[in-house]
Design a protein around this motif. Structure first.
Motif, PDB file in Angstrom:
ATOM      1  N   GLY A   1       9.834  22.587   5.049  1.00  0.00           N
ATOM      2  CA  GLY A   1      10.655  22.337   3.871  1.00  0.00           C
ATOM      3  C   GLY A   1      10.137  21.223   2.982  1.00  0.00           C
ATOM      4  O   GLY A   1      10.830  20.781   2.073  1.00  0.00           O
ATOM      5  N   ILE A   2       8.918  20.772   3.203  1.00  0.00           N
ATOM      6  CA  ILE A   2       8.402  19.624   2.448  1.00  0.00           C
ATOM      7  C   ILE A   2       8.289  19.947   0.961  1.00  0.00           C
ATOM      8  O   ILE A   2       8.528  19.098   0.124  1.00  0.00           O
ATOM      9  N   GLN A   3       7.953  21.191   0.626  1.00  0.00           N
ATOM     10  CA  GLN A   3       7.861  21.537  -0.793  1.00  0.00           C
ATOM     11  C   GLN A   3       9.202  21.339  -1.486  1.00  0.00           C
ATOM     12  O   GLN A   3       9.256  21.055  -2.671  1.00  0.00           O
TER      13      GLN A   3
ATOM     14  N   SER B   1       3.597  13.543  -4.989  1.00  0.00           N
ATOM     15  CA  SER B   1       3.173  14.930  -5.018  1.00  0.00           C
ATOM     16  C   SER B   1       2.808  15.428  -3.619  1.00  0.00           C
ATOM     17  O   SER B   1       2.613  14.646  -2.698  1.00  0.00           O
ATOM     18  N   VAL B   2       2.739  16.747  -3.491  1.00  0.00           N
ATOM     19  CA  VAL B   2       2.334  17.387  -2.246  1.00  0.00           C
ATOM     20  C   VAL B   2       0.940  17.954  -2.455  1.00  0.00           C
ATOM     21  O   VAL B   2       0.700  18.700  -3.396  1.00  0.00           O
TER      22      VAL B   2
ATOM     23  N   CYS C   1       3.123  10.312  -1.351  1.00  0.00           N
ATOM     24  CA  CYS C   1       2.335  11.534  -1.420  1.00  0.00           C
ATOM     25  C   CYS C   1       2.362  12.183  -0.035  1.00  0.00           C
ATOM     26  O   CYS C   1       2.437  11.482   0.964  1.00  0.00           O
ATOM     27  N   CYS C   2       2.327  13.513   0.011  1.00  0.00           N
ATOM     28  CA  CYS C   2       2.271  14.232   1.289  1.00  0.00           C
ATOM     29  C   CYS C   2       1.080  15.169   1.291  1.00  0.00           C
ATOM     30  O   CYS C   2       0.776  15.802   0.277  1.00  0.00           O
TER      31      CYS C   2
ATOM     32  N   MET D   1       0.850  -1.186   0.000  1.00  0.00           N
ATOM     33  CA  MET D   1       0.000   0.000   0.000  1.00  0.00           C
ATOM     34  C   MET D   1       0.888   1.240   0.000  1.00  0.00           C
ATOM     35  O   MET D   1       1.923   1.253   0.661  1.00  0.00           O
ATOM     36  N   PRO D   2       0.467   2.292  -0.682  1.00  0.00           N
ATOM     37  CA  PRO D   2       1.266   3.524  -0.714  1.00  0.00           C
ATOM     38  C   PRO D   2       1.439   4.140   0.672  1.00  0.00           C
ATOM     39  O   PRO D   2       0.575   4.022   1.536  1.00  0.00           O
ATOM     40  N   LYS D   3       2.561   4.809   0.844  1.00  0.00           N
ATOM     41  CA  LYS D   3       2.885   5.488   2.095  1.00  0.00           C
ATOM     42  C   LYS D   3       2.541   6.970   1.925  1.00  0.00           C
ATOM     43  O   LYS D   3       3.047   7.634   1.029  1.00  0.00           O
ATOM     44  N   ILE D   4       1.675   7.471   2.806  1.00  0.00           N
ATOM     45  CA  ILE D   4       1.192   8.845   2.719  1.00  0.00           C
ATOM     46  C   ILE D   4       1.648   9.623   3.951  1.00  0.00           C
ATOM     47  O   ILE D   4       1.361   9.227   5.076  1.00  0.00           O
ATOM     48  N   GLY D   5       2.346  10.713   3.734  1.00  0.00           N
ATOM     49  CA  GLY D   5       2.740  11.602   4.820  1.00  0.00           C
ATOM     50  C   GLY D   5       1.659  12.636   5.035  1.00  0.00           C
ATOM     51  O   GLY D   5       1.201  13.265   4.082  1.00  0.00           O
ATOM     52  N   VAL D   6       1.229  12.810   6.272  1.00  0.00           N
ATOM     53  CA  VAL D   6       0.160  13.767   6.577  1.00  0.00           C
ATOM     54  C   VAL D   6       0.622  14.676   7.705  1.00  0.00           C
ATOM     55  O   VAL D   6       1.120  14.208   8.732  1.00  0.00           O
ATOM     56  N   GLU D   7       0.446  15.964   7.499  1.00  0.00           N
ATOM     57  CA  GLU D   7       0.841  16.938   8.518  1.00  0.00           C
ATOM     58  C   GLU D   7       0.140  16.613   9.834  1.00  0.00           C
ATOM     59  O   GLU D   7      -1.027  16.207   9.860  1.00  0.00           O
ATOM     60  N   GLN D   8       0.858  16.800  10.916  1.00  0.00           N
ATOM     61  CA  GLN D   8       0.434  16.388  12.254  1.00  0.00           C
ATOM     62  C   GLN D   8      -0.962  16.870  12.637  1.00  0.00           C
ATOM     63  O   GLN D   8      -1.724  16.137  13.260  1.00  0.00           O
ATOM     64  N   SER D   9      -1.333  18.088  12.260  1.00  0.00           N
ATOM     65  CA  SER D   9      -2.613  18.657  12.696  1.00  0.00           C
ATOM     66  C   SER D   9      -3.814  18.096  11.935  1.00  0.00           C
ATOM     67  O   SER D   9      -4.954  18.328  12.324  1.00  0.00           O
TER      68      SER D   9
END
Length: 81
Positions: free
Chosen positions: A50-52, A59-60, A38-39, A1-9
């Motif tokens: 600095g994620i961009q 993609s972001v 993806c983030c 499954m894809p790994k998705i980064g999500v901002e903490q809030s």
């Protein structure tokens, strides 16, 4: 499954993506984005942590003004490209 980064809030987005079976990682530091397909960021700070500028293969997504379902749809459409 894809790994998705999500901002903490964005806890509602994290939960929605987990329910769909995605591997969700909280973005707390710049290096948390590494290896993510993806983030998802809040968009309150376009270059949050600095994620961009980070070297991620995916993609972001700026989640500003979107609900959790809309973010999930956007993640799915970006991953299919």
């Amino acid at each position: 499954m894809p790994k998705i980064g999500v901002e903490q809030s964005l806890t509602n987005v994290q939960e929605a993506l987990k329910q769909k079976g995605y591997d969700v990682v909280q973005l707390q530091q710049e290096n948390d984005a590494q290896g993510c397909d993806c983030c998802v960021i809040t968009g309150q700070d376009e270059n949050v942590m600095g994620i961009q500028n980070a070297q991620i293969k995916g993609s972001v997504i700026n989640a500003h003004g979107m609900n959790a379902d809309e973010v999930c749809q956007e993640v799915e459409s970006r991953l299919q490209q």
